[in-house]
Design a protein around this motif. Structure first.
Motif, PDB file in Angstrom:
ATOM      1  N   GLU A   1       0.848  -1.186   0.000  1.00 28.68           N
ATOM      2  CA  GLU A   1       0.000   0.000   0.000  1.00 28.68           C
ATOM      3  C   GLU A   1       0.890   1.244   0.000  1.00 28.68           C
ATOM      4  O   GLU A   1       1.836   1.345   0.765  1.00 28.68           O
ATOM      5  CB  GLU A   1      -0.892   0.008   1.245  1.00 28.68           C
ATOM      6  CG  GLU A   1      -1.812   1.192   1.297  1.00 28.68           C
ATOM      7  CD  GLU A   1      -2.689   1.193   2.539  1.00 28.68           C
ATOM      8  OE1 GLU A   1      -3.282   2.239   2.807  1.00 28.68           O
ATOM      9  OE2 GLU A   1      -2.758   0.163   3.233  1.00 28.68           O
ATOM     10  N   GLN A   2       0.609   2.165  -0.908  1.00 23.72           N
ATOM     11  CA  GLN A   2       1.385   3.397  -0.987  1.00 23.72           C
ATOM     12  C   GLN A   2       0.776   4.428  -0.047  1.00 23.72           C
ATOM     13  O   GLN A   2      -0.386   4.781  -0.181  1.00 23.72           O
ATOM     14  CB  GLN A   2       1.372   3.948  -2.418  1.00 23.72           C
ATOM     15  CG  GLN A   2       2.031   3.038  -3.423  1.00 23.72           C
ATOM     16  CD  GLN A   2       3.527   2.907  -3.167  1.00 23.72           C
ATOM     17  OE1 GLN A   2       4.194   3.882  -2.889  1.00 23.72           O
ATOM     18  NE2 GLN A   2       4.027   1.690  -3.261  1.00 23.72           N
ATOM     19  N   ARG A   3       1.568   4.875   0.897  1.00 26.97           N
ATOM     20  CA  ARG A   3       1.105   5.891   1.842  1.00 26.97           C
ATOM     21  C   ARG A   3       1.041   7.235   1.130  1.00 26.97           C
ATOM     22  O   ARG A   3       1.982   7.634   0.453  1.00 26.97           O
ATOM     23  CB  ARG A   3       2.056   5.974   3.030  1.00 26.97           C
ATOM     24  CG  ARG A   3       1.667   7.006   4.045  1.00 26.97           C
ATOM     25  CD  ARG A   3       2.593   6.934   5.251  1.00 26.97           C
ATOM     26  NE  ARG A   3       2.600   8.167   5.977  1.00 26.97           N
ATOM     27  CZ  ARG A   3       1.694   8.532   6.867  1.00 26.97           C
ATOM     28  NH1 ARG A   3       0.699   7.715   7.137  1.00 26.97           N
ATOM     29  NH2 ARG A   3       1.772   9.685   7.492  1.00 26.97           N
ATOM     30  N   GLN A   4      -0.076   7.910   1.268  1.00 27.80           N
ATOM     31  CA  GLN A   4      -0.247   9.235   0.671  1.00 27.80           C
ATOM     32  C   GLN A   4       0.491  10.261   1.519  1.00 27.80           C
ATOM     33  O   GLN A   4       0.392  10.250   2.745  1.00 27.80           O
ATOM     34  CB  GLN A   4      -1.731   9.609   0.612  1.00 27.80           C
ATOM     35  CG  GLN A   4      -2.534   8.734  -0.317  1.00 27.80           C
ATOM     36  CD  GLN A   4      -2.098   8.920  -1.761  1.00 27.80           C
ATOM     37  OE1 GLN A   4      -1.823  10.023  -2.197  1.00 27.80           O
ATOM     38  NE2 GLN A   4      -2.026   7.821  -2.490  1.00 27.80           N
ATOM     39  N   PRO A   5       1.228  11.165   0.882  1.00 28.03           N
ATOM     40  CA  PRO A   5       1.944  12.179   1.662  1.00 28.03           C
ATOM     41  C   PRO A   5       0.955  13.171   2.274  1.00 28.03           C
ATOM     42  O   PRO A   5      -0.114  13.421   1.716  1.00 28.03           O
ATOM     43  CB  PRO A   5       2.816  12.867   0.615  1.00 28.03           C
ATOM     44  CG  PRO A   5       2.122  12.632  -0.682  1.00 28.03           C
ATOM     45  CD  PRO A   5       1.433  11.301  -0.545  1.00 28.03           C
ATOM     46  N   ASP A   6       1.306  13.681   3.443  1.00 26.78           N
ATOM     47  CA  ASP A   6       0.496  14.725   4.061  1.00 26.78           C
ATOM     48  C   ASP A   6       0.683  15.990   3.245  1.00 26.78           C
ATOM     49  O   ASP A   6       1.811  16.398   2.961  1.00 26.78           O
ATOM     50  CB  ASP A   6       0.939  14.976   5.507  1.00 26.78           C
ATOM     51  CG  ASP A   6       0.585  13.815   6.418  1.00 26.78           C
ATOM     52  OD1 ASP A   6      -0.388  13.105   6.116  1.00 26.78           O
ATOM     53  OD2 ASP A   6       1.289  13.621   7.416  1.00 26.78           O
TER      54      ASP A   6
END
Length: 92
Positions: free
Chosen positions: A18-23
């Motif tokens: 899963e690719q973590r979305q940047p803040d």
């Protein structure tokens, strides 16, 4: 459909991580510079500096952008913006 078609998804071997979305948070210094620029444009104008559509946009966007700054600073900038809009005859 074969079981291999979904091998990229879910848990288990061969699955994609899963690719973590940047803040994505606005930079307060950039917001501050932008708001001061808008205010300076209004202050320098002897009459309305924007077409009607852009006036409506700034009346909405300016206070929303100010929310990314500390409350006291945001309140002051919004107050000054409202004063300029009133001076230009653009009170909401």
């Amino acid at each position: 459909m074969t079981g291999d078609q979904f091998s990229m998804f879910g848990d288990g071997k061969g699955r994609m991580e899963e690719q973590r979305q940047p803040d994505i948070l606005p930079d307060p210094d950039r917001v501050r510079r932008r708001l001061h620029g808008i205010l300076e444009t209004a202050r320098a104008a002897p009459d309305v500096p924007w077409p009607e559509k852009k006036q409506r946009v700034w009346r909405i966007v300016f206070p929303n952008m100010a929310k990314w700054l500390p409350d006291d600073e945001a309140d002051q900038l919004c107050f000054e913006f409202a004063q300029e809009m009133e001076r230009l005859g653009l009170a909401a």
